[in-house]
Write a protein that holds these residues in place. Structure first.
Motif, PDB file in Angstrom:
ATOM      1  N   HIS A  81      18.852  35.028 -34.478  1.00 42.48           N
ATOM      2  CA  HIS A  81      19.752  34.835 -35.613  1.00 42.48           C
ATOM      3  C   HIS A  81      18.940  34.068 -36.658  1.00 42.48           C
ATOM      4  O   HIS A  81      18.458  32.965 -36.384  1.00 42.48           O
ATOM      5  CB  HIS A  81      20.982  33.996 -35.221  1.00 42.48           C
ATOM      6  N   PRO A  82      18.781  34.639 -37.871  1.00 44.88           N
ATOM      7  CA  PRO A  82      18.009  33.940 -38.901  1.00 44.88           C
ATOM      8  C   PRO A  82      18.665  32.616 -39.295  1.00 44.88           C
ATOM      9  O   PRO A  82      19.888  32.475 -39.248  1.00 44.88           O
ATOM     10  CB  PRO A  82      18.020  34.905 -40.090  1.00 44.88           C
ATOM     11  N   ILE A  83      17.851  31.659 -39.681  1.00 47.23           N
ATOM     12  CA  ILE A  83      18.322  30.361 -40.159  1.00 47.23           C
ATOM     13  C   ILE A  83      17.953  30.261 -41.629  1.00 47.23           C
ATOM     14  O   ILE A  83      16.826  30.569 -42.017  1.00 47.23           O
ATOM     15  CB  ILE A  83      17.677  29.209 -39.358  1.00 47.23           C
ATOM     16  N   SER A  84      18.905  29.823 -42.449  1.00 46.29           N
ATOM     17  CA  SER A  84      18.683  29.721 -43.893  1.00 46.29           C
ATOM     18  C   SER A  84      18.873  28.289 -44.356  1.00 46.29           C
ATOM     19  O   SER A  84      19.745  27.574 -43.847  1.00 46.29           O
ATOM     20  CB  SER A  84      19.662  30.629 -44.635  1.00 46.29           C
ATOM     21  N   SER A  85      18.060  27.886 -45.328  1.00 44.69           N
ATOM     22  CA  SER A  85      18.237  26.556 -45.909  1.00 44.69           C
ATOM     23  C   SER A  85      18.817  26.643 -47.321  1.00 44.69           C
ATOM     24  O   SER A  85      18.896  25.631 -48.014  1.00 44.69           O
ATOM     25  CB  SER A  85      16.897  25.811 -45.939  1.00 44.69           C
ATOM     26  N   ARG A  89      24.528  29.080 -49.229  1.00 44.36           N
ATOM     27  CA  ARG A  89      25.063  29.744 -48.037  1.00 44.36           C
ATOM     28  C   ARG A  89      25.708  28.768 -47.071  1.00 44.36           C
ATOM     29  O   ARG A  89      26.511  29.172 -46.241  1.00 44.36           O
ATOM     30  CB  ARG A  89      23.951  30.502 -47.327  1.00 44.36           C
ATOM     31  N   LEU A  90      25.332  27.520 -47.153  1.00 44.67           N
ATOM     32  CA  LEU A  90      25.900  26.539 -46.231  1.00 44.67           C
ATOM     33  C   LEU A  90      27.385  26.365 -46.528  1.00 44.67           C
ATOM     34  O   LEU A  90      27.804  26.310 -47.675  1.00 44.67           O
ATOM     35  CB  LEU A  90      25.166  25.204 -46.340  1.00 44.67           C
ATOM     36  N   GLY A  91      28.191  26.300 -45.497  1.00 45.86           N
ATOM     37  CA  GLY A  91      29.626  26.157 -45.669  1.00 45.86           C
ATOM     38  C   GLY A  91      30.361  27.481 -45.757  1.00 45.86           C
ATOM     39  O   GLY A  91      31.574  27.520 -45.704  1.00 45.86           O
ATOM     40  N   ARG A 108      15.222  20.111 -43.352  1.00 43.33           N
ATOM     41  CA  ARG A 108      16.234  20.132 -44.422  1.00 43.33           C
ATOM     42  C   ARG A 108      17.509  20.765 -43.888  1.00 43.33           C
ATOM     43  O   ARG A 108      17.467  21.456 -42.879  1.00 43.33           O
ATOM     44  CB  ARG A 108      15.712  20.882 -45.637  1.00 43.33           C
ATOM     45  N   PRO A 109      18.633  20.545 -44.563  1.00 40.60           N
ATOM     46  CA  PRO A 109      19.895  21.127 -44.091  1.00 40.60           C
ATOM     47  C   PRO A 109      19.778  22.647 -43.966  1.00 40.60           C
ATOM     48  O   PRO A 109      19.294  23.327 -44.869  1.00 40.60           O
ATOM     49  CB  PRO A 109      20.898  20.745 -45.175  1.00 40.60           C
ATOM     50  N   CYS A 110      20.187  23.155 -42.807  1.00 38.27           N
ATOM     51  CA  CYS A 110      20.056  24.583 -42.515  1.00 38.27           C
ATOM     52  C   CYS A 110      21.308  25.102 -41.825  1.00 38.27           C
ATOM     53  O   CYS A 110      22.049  24.333 -41.221  1.00 38.27           O
ATOM     54  CB  CYS A 110      18.870  24.833 -41.582  1.00 38.27           C
TER      55      CYS A 110
END
Length: 157
Positions: A81-85, A89-91, A108-110
């Motif tokens: 599963h890709p992780i994005s920073s 997209r967060l939330g 950093r927040p991811c």
């Protein structure tokens, strides 16, 4: 002719020596390059491991080196599963924000993209960043189970 000293025979010509030197330099370059190639992390690729991998784009050709969460491995294929920073997209629904970044090896927040799972060859995994912490791991399993239930077709009549 028995007592005459013979001049030693020349084994190589200057051109042959230059050719050998070039071949040696080329072999040294290849050797240095091969030493820098890292073996894929192998047995340590288990569910909940955060890795750096070449993840293909969803909508176009190509790939990007990015962190990803391992969800399984079958033979020479790893499911991620890709992780994005990206803060935008967060939330969002479908993204699980990670709380313990140190354990995951991120700075950093991811967020983990729960809606997209990709399969990549085992050799596309470049390095291991870390592991999900206990809390993040439990939250991931709960969200993944809920998405699996929602994705199943309804059998009610």
């Amino acid at each position: 002719m028995r007592g005459t000293a013979r001049r030693p025979r020349r084994l190589t010509t200057p051109a042959r020596r230059r050719e050998c030197d070039r071949a040696l330099r080329r072999a040294l370059r290849v050797s240095r390059a091969l030493r820098q190639v890292r073996r894929p992390p192998g047995r340590r690729l288990r569910r909940g491991t955060v890795v750096w991998a070449d993840v293909p784009f969803a909508d176009t050709d190509g790939w990007k080196l990015r962190p990803a969460l391992v969800t399984g491995r079958t033979g020479e294929t790893v499911r991620l599963h890709p992780i994005s920073s990206a803060l935008s997209r967060l939330g969002r629904e479908g993204y699980l924000e990670l709380d313990d970044l140190d354990a995951a090896g991120l700075d950093r927040p991811c967020g983990v993209n729960l809606l997209r799972e990709v399969e990549v060859p085992f050799t596309d995994v470049v390095d291991i960043a870390g592991e999900l912490s206990g809390g993040d791991g439990i939250r991931f399993e709960v969200h993944a189970a809920l998405l699996a239930v929602m994705a199943r077709p309804s059998t009610r009549v």
